[in-house]
Design an enzyme around this catalytic site. Structure first.
Site, short mmCIF file in Angstrom:
data_model
loop_
_atom_site.label_atom_id
_atom_site.label_comp_id
_atom_site.label_asym_id
_atom_site.label_seq_id
_atom_site.Cartn_x
_atom_site.Cartn_y
_atom_site.Cartn_z
N TYR A 192 0.83 -1.19 0.00
CA TYR A 192 0.00 0.00 0.00
C TYR A 192 0.88 1.25 0.00
CZ TYR A 192 -4.18 2.78 0.93
OH TYR A 192 -5.21 3.68 0.84
N ASN B 127 -14.81 3.89 0.77
CA ASN B 127 -15.49 3.63 -0.50
C ASN B 127 -16.38 4.78 -0.96
OD1 ASN B 127 -14.37 1.19 -1.18
ND2 ASN B 127 -16.02 -0.05 -0.34
N ALA C 79 -17.94 -3.92 -3.45
CA ALA C 79 -18.68 -2.91 -2.68
C ALA C 79 -18.48 -1.53 -3.29
CB ALA C 79 -18.23 -2.94 -1.22
N ARG D 137 -18.16 -13.47 -13.16
CA ARG D 137 -19.23 -14.47 -13.04
C ARG D 137 -20.56 -13.74 -13.11
NH1 ARG D 137 -16.15 -14.11 -8.77
NH2 ARG D 137 -15.08 -16.03 -9.29
N GLY E 42 -6.61 0.54 -8.00
CA GLY E 42 -6.29 -0.71 -7.33
C GLY E 42 -5.60 -1.67 -8.28
N MET F 133 -6.10 -5.55 -8.08
CA MET F 133 -6.60 -6.78 -7.48
C MET F 133 -5.92 -8.03 -8.03
SD MET F 133 -10.64 -5.72 -7.45
CE MET F 133 -11.22 -7.37 -7.05
N TRP G 109 -5.66 8.06 -5.61
CA TRP G 109 -5.52 7.65 -4.21
C TRP G 109 -6.25 8.68 -3.37
CZ3 TRP G 109 -0.53 7.93 -0.79
CH2 TRP G 109 -0.72 7.17 0.38
#
Length: 326
Positions: free
Chosen positions: A52, A123, A152, A174, A239, A241, A264
């Site tokens: 991070y 968020n 989220a 998915r 991000g 992931m 950021w």
């Protein structure tokens, strides 16, 4: 007090331990907060793995960046009421007590639940600021694209864009969340495992592409998403992931005038005009307190269950946030 502590960086489920520590004392300009609940965000998990923007102070680093709690003790120079319920940011919120800077707290309206207040900052503020920075407006030819739409954060962006009348394309791996995402306001969904992303975006946008991509995945997904941008389009990266860097097509960037830049929230808060920060805070609190935008919670865990909690938070296909409740 009990706190989730790690003595070395690594996979959160491997290195986190619920440990007894002395209750800290607030210094000048600080507040001691009795924590009610704190969410597990991707940034928290990245911090524990030393991936991070800020680095843990080892040994014995706390974890968790935001939460909701009650003011237990104000430090010198702080004129805030004991017992006031506040949302706050700090390092080490997965604990029974946490220290926060007095400037990093937001009083919570009575109508806002603890579950929502615990998630108020990271968020929602990021989503609101990024949608604003995207430059995408309401209109039939304006499109914003969002990778990892089922997260989220993705759900927050979808709801914000729906309120603003912005068309949003979301990518998923998915299809089990597709109906939920469309009910939140997602205009179109692309399954990156079964569909050609660039081809589908051309179909959806009439060949024009999207004005902006918000990407948190990186790797192959971001590489393909770059191809989906319209001329003079922008990709905002917040991000990684996949833990893999995308391959940037320099030709595309040159001949389509594309821009790729990082986002950021910590930097945005430092550099944004104070009036803009105030407006974002007011809008976010209003939308959440009124229930106009939902922040669902899938499960809550105690500190003694911290390993199970972080494993659950890292599980794909969740329908809501995982909270730590000390």
């Amino acid at each position: 007090m009990k706190a989730a502590i790690f003595q070395q960086t690594g996979l959160p489920a491997d290195v986190l331990e619920a440990t007894e520590r002395p209750i800290p004392e607030p210094g000048p300009g600080e507040i001691l907060i009795r924590v009610i609940a704190s969410p597990i965000n991707p940034s928290d998990l990245s911090f524990i793995q030393n991936r991070y923007g800020i680095r843990p102070k080892l040994p014995d680093s706390g974890a968790g960046f935001e939460g909701v709690g009650v003011i237990e003790k104000p430090g010198e120079g702080v004129d805030l009421r004991i017992g006031m319920r506040v949302s706050f940011t700090s390092v080490g919120t997965w604990a029974e007590y946490a220290i926060a800077n007095a400037q990093a707290i937001i009083p919570i309206p009575d109508m806002m639940t603890d579950d929502v207040a615990a998630q108020l900052f990271v968020n929602p503020f990021t989503a609101y600021a990024m949608v604003q920075d995207s430059g995408v407006k309401a209109g039939p030819d304006q499109w914003l694209m969002l990778t990892a739409a089922g997260s989220a954060f993705g759900k927050m962006v979808i709801q914000l864009c729906h309120l603003k009348g912005i068309n949003v394309i979301g990518t998923v791996r998915r299809d089990d969340l597709n109906d939920e995402l469309k009910a939140l306001g997602l205009t179109a969904v692309i399954n990156t495992e079964t569909e050609d992303m660039a081809h589908r975006v051309k179909q959806i946008t009439g060949g024009k592409g999207v004005q902006c991509v918000l990407d948190a995945v990186g790797g192959h997904t971001a590489t393909e998403a770059l191809k989906c941008l319209a001329k003079n389009g922008t990709m905002l990266v917040y991000g990684l992931m996949s833990s893999e860097d995308p391959i940037v097509n320099v030709g595309l960037m040159i001949f389509k005038g594309l821009t790729v830049k990082g986002f950021w929230l910590s930097d945005w808060m430092k550099h944004a005009d104070s009036q803009i920060r105030k407006e974002v805070a007011q809008q976010v609190i209003s939308l959440l307190a009124s229930g106009t935008i939902k922040l669902p919670v899938e499960a809550s865990y105690g500190l003694d269950q911290i390993k199970e909690a972080v494993q659950h938070a890292d599980r794909p296909g969740r329908h809501g946030k995982i909270l730590v409740r000390p």
